[in-house]
Design a protein around this motif. Structure first.
Motif, PDB file in Angstrom:
ATOM      1  N   GLN A 202      -0.326 -34.084 -34.826  1.00 55.44           N
ATOM      2  CA  GLN A 202      -0.778 -34.340 -36.183  1.00 55.44           C
ATOM      3  C   GLN A 202      -2.269 -34.041 -36.371  1.00 55.44           C
ATOM      4  O   GLN A 202      -2.684 -33.553 -37.407  1.00 55.44           O
TER       5      GLN A 202
ATOM      6  N   THR B 270      -4.529 -32.253 -39.358  1.00 51.99           N
ATOM      7  CA  THR B 270      -5.708 -32.858 -39.984  1.00 51.99           C
ATOM      8  C   THR B 270      -6.868 -31.877 -39.989  1.00 51.99           C
ATOM      9  O   THR B 270      -7.549 -31.712 -40.997  1.00 51.99           O
TER      10      THR B 270
ATOM     11  N   ALA C  21      -6.308 -29.285 -42.499  1.00 54.85           N
ATOM     12  CA  ALA C  21      -6.475 -29.835 -43.843  1.00 54.85           C
ATOM     13  C   ALA C  21      -7.944 -29.981 -44.192  1.00 54.85           C
ATOM     14  O   ALA C  21      -8.319 -30.035 -45.353  1.00 54.85           O
ATOM     15  N   LYS C  22      -8.774 -30.048 -43.144  1.00 51.29           N
ATOM     16  CA  LYS C  22     -10.208 -30.169 -43.372  1.00 51.29           C
ATOM     17  C   LYS C  22     -10.805 -28.826 -43.751  1.00 51.29           C
ATOM     18  O   LYS C  22     -11.925 -28.758 -44.230  1.00 51.29           O
TER      19      LYS C  22
ATOM     20  N   LEU D 131      -1.446 -27.749 -50.120  1.00 52.62           N
ATOM     21  CA  LEU D 131      -2.626 -27.639 -49.277  1.00 52.62           C
ATOM     22  C   LEU D 131      -2.569 -26.429 -48.349  1.00 52.62           C
ATOM     23  O   LEU D 131      -3.461 -26.212 -47.541  1.00 52.62           O
TER      24      LEU D 131
ATOM     25  N   LEU E  76      -0.511 -25.919 -45.880  1.00 52.08           N
ATOM     26  CA  LEU E  76      -0.311 -26.377 -44.510  1.00 52.08           C
ATOM     27  C   LEU E  76       1.135 -26.238 -44.068  1.00 52.08           C
ATOM     28  O   LEU E  76       1.558 -26.864 -43.115  1.00 52.08           O
ATOM     29  N   LEU E  77       1.903 -25.415 -44.775  1.00 50.39           N
ATOM     30  CA  LEU E  77       3.317 -25.290 -44.424  1.00 50.39           C
ATOM     31  C   LEU E  77       3.465 -24.823 -42.982  1.00 50.39           C
ATOM     32  O   LEU E  77       2.705 -23.977 -42.524  1.00 50.39           O
TER      33      LEU E  77
ATOM     34  N   ARG F 236      -9.525 -26.294 -49.174  1.00 51.06           N
ATOM     35  CA  ARG F 236      -8.945 -27.290 -48.279  1.00 51.06           C
ATOM     36  C   ARG F 236     -10.029 -28.187 -47.680  1.00 51.06           C
ATOM     37  O   ARG F 236     -11.007 -27.703 -47.132  1.00 51.06           O
ATOM     38  N   GLY F 237      -9.841 -29.455 -47.776  1.00 50.48           N
ATOM     39  CA  GLY F 237     -10.809 -30.386 -47.196  1.00 50.48           C
ATOM     40  C   GLY F 237     -12.053 -30.537 -48.032  1.00 50.48           C
ATOM     41  O   GLY F 237     -12.884 -31.408 -47.788  1.00 50.48           O
TER      42      GLY F 237
ATOM     43  N   MET G 226      -6.479 -34.497 -47.704  1.00 48.49           N
ATOM     44  CA  MET G 226      -5.217 -35.168 -47.440  1.00 48.49           C
ATOM     45  C   MET G 226      -5.395 -36.265 -46.407  1.00 48.49           C
ATOM     46  O   MET G 226      -6.184 -36.130 -45.472  1.00 48.49           O
TER      47      MET G 226
ATOM     48  N   PHE H 170      -2.930 -38.889 -43.874  1.00 49.78           N
ATOM     49  CA  PHE H 170      -1.580 -38.871 -43.313  1.00 49.78           C
ATOM     50  C   PHE H 170      -1.099 -40.268 -42.977  1.00 49.78           C
ATOM     51  O   PHE H 170      -1.838 -41.240 -43.025  1.00 49.78           O
TER      52      PHE H 170
ATOM     53  N   THR I 114      -2.378 -40.800 -34.606  1.00 48.92           N
ATOM     54  CA  THR I 114      -2.159 -39.434 -34.159  1.00 48.92           C
ATOM     55  C   THR I 114      -2.869 -38.419 -35.032  1.00 48.92           C
ATOM     56  O   THR I 114      -3.028 -37.273 -34.635  1.00 48.92           O
ATOM     57  N   SER I 115      -3.287 -38.810 -36.241  1.00 53.54           N
ATOM     58  CA  SER I 115      -3.914 -37.787 -37.067  1.00 53.54           C
ATOM     59  C   SER I 115      -5.412 -37.675 -36.823  1.00 53.54           C
ATOM     60  O   SER I 115      -6.059 -36.834 -37.416  1.00 53.54           O
ATOM     61  N   LEU I 116      -5.933 -38.504 -35.947  1.00 60.14           N
ATOM     62  CA  LEU I 116      -7.322 -38.316 -35.540  1.00 60.14           C
ATOM     63  C   LEU I 116      -7.326 -37.873 -34.083  1.00 60.14           C
ATOM     64  O   LEU I 116      -6.509 -38.326 -33.290  1.00 60.14           O
TER      65      LEU I 116
ATOM     66  N   MET J 219      -9.926 -42.327 -41.604  1.00 59.18           N
ATOM     67  CA  MET J 219      -9.202 -41.142 -42.086  1.00 59.18           C
ATOM     68  C   MET J 219      -9.534 -40.905 -43.568  1.00 59.18           C
ATOM     69  O   MET J 219      -9.774 -39.772 -43.989  1.00 59.18           O
TER      70      MET J 219
ATOM     71  N   MET K 245     -12.926 -39.569 -44.031  1.00 58.50           N
ATOM     72  CA  MET K 245     -12.968 -38.162 -43.649  1.00 58.50           C
ATOM     73  C   MET K 245     -12.467 -37.277 -44.789  1.00 58.50           C
ATOM     74  O   MET K 245     -13.017 -36.220 -45.068  1.00 58.50           O
TER      75      MET K 245
END
Lengths: 332, 633
Positions: A224, A228, A231-232, B55, B57-58, B100-101, B106, B108, B113-115, B176, B179
Motif C-alpha cells: 500500500q 501512497t 498518490a503523492k 487519481l 492510480l489504476l 496528484r498529491g 488521497m 487510505f 501499511t500505507s506509510l 496520513m 501528508m
C-alpha cells in the motif's frame, strides 16, 4: 546499544569455541591420522616404510598425545597466530596458505561484485516489467546460466580466451609470474586471467540472485505504501528507489553472513578444473589426506568469517531498519 | 457552488486472461467545491476503482475505456483555462503528477501499511512539499510541523522524527491526513479512512476531516461501506453496486426515502441500537444451512443450560516488556513492563454470549489468548467447568490440556491468514479430528460434509483451496473448523470486522443460529458496539486492561454509567442523518485513559478501584455508586 554489542561479541566467542571443538572432533573422526594415510600411500607405491622414522614423526607432530592435549595445543597456537604445521606440504600453514588466500579473496570479491552488478539491474527490470518479453527473456538467460554446468562453461571460455586474446590456459596468471614478487605486470596478468572464472562462477549466482530480487521487489511493489507514494505524485523512478527497493534490500543485507565465507571457500570445482591457485581445492585436499592443522585452520577461519558476517549484517540491519532498532520482541 | 469534479459516464475495465472485465460502467456524479460526496457499496462494487481512476492510480491491467473526468480547478489550469479531462491524461505523465498529491490527494484505509515503515513521518510528509512547492528542506519541515500541529499531534516537532510504527493507529491516520493535506489540495479522496480504527478514534478522525475541510475549503470524496459514516459526513450520496450507480441524491433523501431495492436491503443489513428484541438482520443474500444427524447427537448429549458458569476468569493479570520506549543507550533496567491485562475477572454462563468490547490495545485479544493458554498470565486463574467438574486451565500440564482443547475453540478475525492456503477445505476441516484421533476416514468424510452444510457451504467444494472462496465464505470455513470438535465454548475474536456489511449480517445470523441449534457458549470480542449489541446477551466493557462495566445487553447501551462506556456509545455513528454524532462533545483520546475519568470513576489514590454492583447484573468500576446514574454524559 553498547551493552548489546558486548553481549554479541561475547556470544560470538562462545560460538567459535564450540565450533573449534566440533571441527577438531570431525577432522579426527575418520580412523587413523595423517601418518597412517601417508604410510598407506607409500606402501601402495611399493616403498619401504621405516617404522622408526614414522615413530619419530609421530612424536614430532604431537600425534602420540591424547586428543584433548592435541586440541589445546592447536587452539593456543591459533590464539597466538600460529596456525600449526602442514604435514603434506612440510611447511607452516601460514606459508602454505599465504598467496592463495589473497588470490581467492580477489577472485571471489570480483565474482560477488559481478553478480551484484549484473543481477541488480536485471532483477529490478524483471520486477517492474513483470511478464513482459524482457522479463521472460532475461529470466531465461538467467536459468540457462544456472543450468549450464560451470566446468563446461569454464572450458569453453578458456578456449575462446586463448584463441582470441592469447590468454594462457588455466591458473590466475601467466606461468612466468608464478611465485614471483608482485609487480604491475603480474597484477595485470592476474586481471587478464580473472574475468574467465569470474564470469563462470558468476553466471550460476546471478540467476538465483535475479529471482530473489525479483520476488522480493514484486512483494514490495504491491504494498500500500507504494500506492501512497504514487498518490503523492512521485515519479516512478524516484518512488522505486526510495521505497520498495530500499525495503527489498533487507534480505540481502541479512545475507552478508553467508557471503563472507563464500568469498574464501567458494567455487571448489571450478577452481579445480581451471587449476586456480585458490583455497578451495587446497581445503578439499587437506580434508582428504587428513592434514589436520591445514584443514582445521581453514574450517576455523571459515567459521570465524560466518560468525563475523552475521554480526556485521545484524549491526547493519539495526542501523538501516528502524523497526529492528526501535522495537523488540516482547518476551511473553 | 461551482462543480469541482465532474465524472461523466466513466467506464473502467480490467484486461484479464479470460477477457475484458468491466469493473465500472457508466458512472456519473459531480462534486461541488467544498462539499462532501460519499460513494457507498460493498467490496467489488467498483467504488475504489472509481477513486483510483480519478487519481490515475489504476492497477496495471485496468484502464479507463469510456467517459471523462473533468477537473475544474483554477490552480491547475489557470483562470481562463478549460477544465482538465483527467481521463485523457497519461497517468505516468508529468502533468498528471502535478495534480496528484498536489490538487487531489488521497488517504487510505490501513494507516500502518500505507506509510513506509523505514522513513520518518516527517520525511514522508515533507516529500509532497518538496515535489510540488518550490520549498527547501527547512521550509518543508516548518510547513510539515505546522500541518502536524493542525491535525492534532500533541508534540509536532518530536512527531516529525518518529517512525509510523511508533504511533498509535489514530495518530498514524492523522499523519496520513497531514501528508495528504500538506499541499492544500482542492479535493481529498478518503478511501475507508476510519474503517480500521476504533469507534472513538473513528469519530475523532471524521471530526478532523470535517474540520480540515472547513479550514482549507476543499471537497471530499468519501469511499466507505459504513452507512453510519455516510450519514454523518456526506452532503450527497452515490450508491454503487456491481460497478454501476444504483441511486444518488442528497444524504437526507437517500436515508429517508431509499428507492432502490439494493439500498433498502443494505440499510436493513446493518445492526443498529434501535433494533427490537429478536429482530433479525436481513442480509442481502441469506445463507441456508442445516445441522446433520452427527451434529444433532452432540446437541442432545449436552448438559442443559444452567446458572452455573462454564468459564470463570479470576484476577488475571499479564504484563509485557516494551522496548519501543527505550532509547539507543538506555539500559534494560529502565524498561517498565506494561500491564496489558489488569486483574480481570468475569464469568460466562453456559449457553450465553458474553460480548467483550474495547478499543485495540485494551487487552481483549491477550485475554482471549490467555483463556486458550497460548499466553501464560502473570497470575490469576481460569476455571473451566465441564459437567460439574471444575478444572483450572492455567495449572494443567500440556498433556492434560489436550482433552480440554476440544471443548474450547477459537474463531479468528482474519479469514485470509487463518486458513492455510496449501490445504484443501477438507483437510482444514478434518485436521482437528485427525489431531485428536476422532473417528476413522469414513466418519471424518461424512462429518466434514455435515460441517459444510452446517455453515451453508456446498459439500462439493471440499476439494477446493481457500483462495477460491470469498472473505465471507472463508470465515464460514473458519467457523466450521472451530465446530469440528463439537466444542462447548467458542471464543470469537472480531469474527466479522474484516467483512463487508452485507456479509457481516450473514455471519452474525449464522453465529446466532448455531448458538441456538448447538447450544454453544460464546465469548464474542469486538470493537463494534452495534455488532456486540446484536449478538451478545451480556456485555463487558474493557479499557486499559480492566473491565470497567458489565451489564446485560439492553441495560448497557440504554443506560451506560461509566464515562468510558458513554464515550464509546457516543462515538458510534448512526446510519441516520437526523441523529448526527456530537463532534463538539468528543474528548481528545481522554476517555480511554483512567487518569482523566471524573469522580467517582477515576483513581482516588493508589488503591485499585472496585467493581460495584448496581443491581440487575450491572457492575461498574467506581469508588462509590455514581449518583447521576442514567443522566446524560
Amino acid at each position: 546499544m553498547l551493552e548489546y554489542l558486548i553481549r554479541r561479541v561475547f556470544s560470538m566467542m562462545l560460538t567459535l569455541a564450540a565450533i573449534s571443538v566440533l571441527v577438531f572432533i570431525i577432522i579426527q573422526l575418520p580412523p587413523g591420522d595423517y601418518l597412517s594415510t601417508y604410510i598407506a600411500e607409500l606402501q601402495s607405491q611399493g616403498e619401504m616404510v621405516d617404522e622408526e622414522k614414522i615413530e619419530f614423526l609421530r612424536r614430532q607432530y604431537g600425534l602420540d598425545k591424547s586428543m584433548p592435549e592435541q586440541y589445546f595445543t592447536w587452539v593456543f597456537g591459533l590464539l597466538q597466530g600460529d596456525l600449526g604445521y602442514s604435514f603434506e606440504y612440510n611447511l607452516p600453514v601460514n606459508e602454505v596458505v599465504g598467496d592463495r588466500l589473497f588470490l581467492s579473496m580477489v577472485l571471489n570479491f570480483a565474482t560477488i561484485i559481478f553478480i551484484y552488478m549484473v543481477s541488480f539491474p536485471i532483477g529490478v527490470y524483471s520486477a517492474t516489467h513483470q511478464y513482459s518479453w524482457g522479463d521472460h527473456g532475461l529470466t531465461l538467460i538467467g536459468f540457462l546460466g544456472l543450468a549450464t554446468p560451470n566446468f563446461l562453461l569454464a572450458l569453453v571460455l578458456l578456449y575462446f580466451a586463448n584463441v582470441w586474446f592469447g590468454t594462457s590456459i588455466g591458473g590466475l596468471m601467466d606461468p612466468q609470474y608464478l611465485d614471483q614478487p608482485w609487480t604491475i605486470d603480474k597484477a595485470w596478468s592476474v586481471a587478464a586471467h580473472l574475468w574467465v572464472p569470474v564470469v563462470v562462477i558468476g553466471t550460476s549466482g546471478t540467476a538465483g540472485m535475479i529471482r530473489r530480487l525479483r520476488a522480493n521487489l514484486l512483494d514490495e511493489l504491491h504494498k500500500q505504501y507504494v500506492v501512497t507514494g504514487r498518490a503523492k505524485g512521485l515519479s516512478p523512478g524516484k518512488l522505486l528507489i526510495k521505497y520498495p527497493l530500499r525495503m527489498a534490500l533487507n534480505p540481502f543485507i541479512a545475507d552478508i553472513g553467508n557471503l563472507l565465507p563464500q568469498v574464501v571457500s567458494g567455487s571448489v570445482i571450478v577452481s579445480s578444473v581451471m587449476s586456480l591457485p585458490t583455497t578451495g581445492p587446497m581445503l578439499l585436499g587437506a580434508l582428504q589426506s587428513q592434514d589436520m592443522y591445514l584443514a582445521g585452520s581453514f574450517l576455523i577461519f571459515l567459521a570465524m568469517l560466518t560468525v563475523v558476517g552475521m554480526f556485521v549484517s545484524d549491526v547493519l540491519l539495526t542501523v538501516l531498519d528502524p523497526r529492528i532498532r526501535l522495537t523488540g520482541s516482547t518476551r511473553a | 457552488m461551482s462543480v469541482l469534479l465532474d465524472v461523466q459516464n466513466l467506464g473502467v475495465s480490467f484486461d484479464t486472461p479470460s477477457g475484458l472485465v468491466r469493473a465500472v460502467s457508466d458512472v456519473s456524479f459531480q462534486i461541488s467545491a467544498g462539499s462532501t460526496v460519499a460513494i457507498v457499496g460493498e467490496s467489488g462494487s467498483g467504488k475504489s476503482v472509481t477513486a483510483q481512476a480519478i487519481l490515475g492510480l489504476l492497477p496495471r491491467p485496468a484502464s479507463i475505456n469510456s467517459g471523462e473526468i473533468l477537473f475544474n480547478d483554477v490552480e491547475s489550469h489557470g483562470a481562463e483555462g478549460a477544465p482538465i479531462d483527467i481521463a485523457k491524461l497519461d497517468p505516468r505523465s508529468e502533468a498528471f503528477r502535478q495534480i496528484r498529491g498536489n490538487r487531489i490527494s488521497m488517504i487510505f484505509q490501513e494507516p500502518m501499511t500505507s506509510l513506509s515503515p523505514l522513513h520518518t513521518i516527517g520525511d514522508q510528509i515533507s516529500e509532497a512539499l518538496l515535489l510540488h512547492r518550490d520549498a527547501d528542506v527547512a521550509e518543508a519541515k516548518a510547513l510539515s510541523i505546522d500541518m502536524l500541529e493542525k491535525v492534532g499531534f500533541p508534540d509536532p516537532v518530536r512527531a516529525f522524527d518518529t517512525y509510523p510504527f511508533e504511533l498509535s493507529g489514530g495518530l498514524r491516520q492523522r499523519a496520513m491526513i497531514s501528508m495528504a493535506l500538506v499541499c492544500r489540495p482542492a479535493l481529498l479522496i478518503a478511501d475507508e479512512p476510519s474503517t480500521a480504527l476504533d469507534v472513538t478514534i473513528q469519530a475523532q478522525i471524521l471530526k478532523l476531516i470535517k474540520d480540515m475541510q472547513q479550514d482549507l475549503g476543499m471537497a471530499v470524496l468519501m469511499i466507505t461501506h459504513d452507512l453510519g459514516v455516510v450519514a454523518n459526513m456526506a452532503d450527497e450520496v452515490v450508491v454503487a453496486y456491481h460497478g454501476e450507480i444504483m441511486e444518488r441524491g442528497s444524504t437526507k433523501d437517500i436515508f429517508s426515502k431509499p428507492k432502490h431495492p439494493y439500498l433498502k436491503a443494505l440499510l436493513k443489513a446493518v445492526p443498529h441500537f434501535d433494533m427490537k428484541d429478536g429482530e433479525r438482520l436481513v442480509p442481502l443474500r441469506e445463507i441456508k444451512h442445516e445441522a446433520g444427524t452427527l451434529l444433532r447427537e452432540y446437541v442432545g448429549a449436552k448438559p442443559k443450560h444452567g446458572k452455573a458458569p462454564i468459564l470463570s476468569v479470576r484476577n488475571i493479570s499479564k504484563s509485557f516488556e516494551n522496548r519501543s520506549h527505550k532509547g539507543l543507550f538506555t539500559s534494560s533496567a529502565a524498561i517498565k513492563p506494561t500491564l496489558v491485562v489488569d486483574d480481570v475477572s468475569f464469568d460466562i454462563k453456559r449457553g450465553e454470549c458474553l460480548g467483550l468490547v474495547g478499543e485495540s490495545g485494551c487487552g481483549k485479544t491477550t485475554l482471549s489468548k490467555i483463556i486458550m493458554r497460548s499466553i501464560n498470565p502473570d497470575n490469576g486463574e481460569v476455571v473451566f467447568s465441564d459437567n460439574g467438574e471444575d478444572t483450572d486451565l492455567l495449572h494443567l500440564g500440556d498433556q492434560a490440556m489436550i482433552p480440554i482443547r476440544q471443548k474450547i475453540q477459537y474463531i479468528f478475525q482474519d479469514p485470509f491468514s487463518s486458513l492455510n492456503p496449501r490445504m484443501t477445505v477438507h483437510d482444514l476441516l478434518s485436521e482437528p479430528l485427525a489431531i485428536h484421533g476422532i473417528g476413522d476416514a469414513t466418519y471424518r468424510r461424512e462429518f466434514v460434509q455435515e460441517l459444510m452444510n452446517l455453515v451453508g457451504l456446498d459439500p462439493r467444494w471440499l476439494n477446493r483451496y481457500p483462495h477460491s472462496f470469498s472473505g465471507g465464505q472463508r470465515q464460514r470455513v473458519g467457523i466450521a473448523r472451530s465446530l469440528a470438535l463439537k466444542p462447548d465454548l467458542v471464543l470469537c475474536d472480531e469474527p466479522v470486522s474484516a467483512l463487508d456489511v452485507s456479509v457481516q449480517a450473514q455471519i452474525l445470523n449464522l453465529l446466532k443460529d448455531l448458538q441456538k441449534d448447538l447450544g454453544l457458549t460464546y465469548l464474542f470480542i469486538s470493537h463494534n458496539l452495534a455488532v456486540v449489541d446484536y449478538i451478545a446477551d451480556r456485555i463487558a466493557v474493557m479499557c486499559a486492561g480492566q473491565i470497567v462495566e458489565v451489564a446485560p445487553r439492553e441495560e448497557l447501551f440504554r443506560n451506560p454509567m461509566h464515562p468510558y462506556t458513554r464515550a464509546l456509545v457516543a462515538a458510534v455513528p448512526y446510519p441516520d442523518p437526523n441523529h448526527p454524532l456530537d463532534f463538539a462533545a468528543l474528548k481528545e483520546e481522554q476517555a480511554s485513559s483512567p487518569a482523566h475519568w471524573p469522580e467517582p470513576f477515576g483513581p482516588l489514590d493508589d488503591t485499585t478501584t472496585p467493581l460495584l454492583n448496581c443491581g440487575k447484573g450491572h457492575l461498574i468500576r467506581a469508588h462509590k455508586k455514581p449518583s447521576s446514574a442514567g443522566g446524560p454524559a
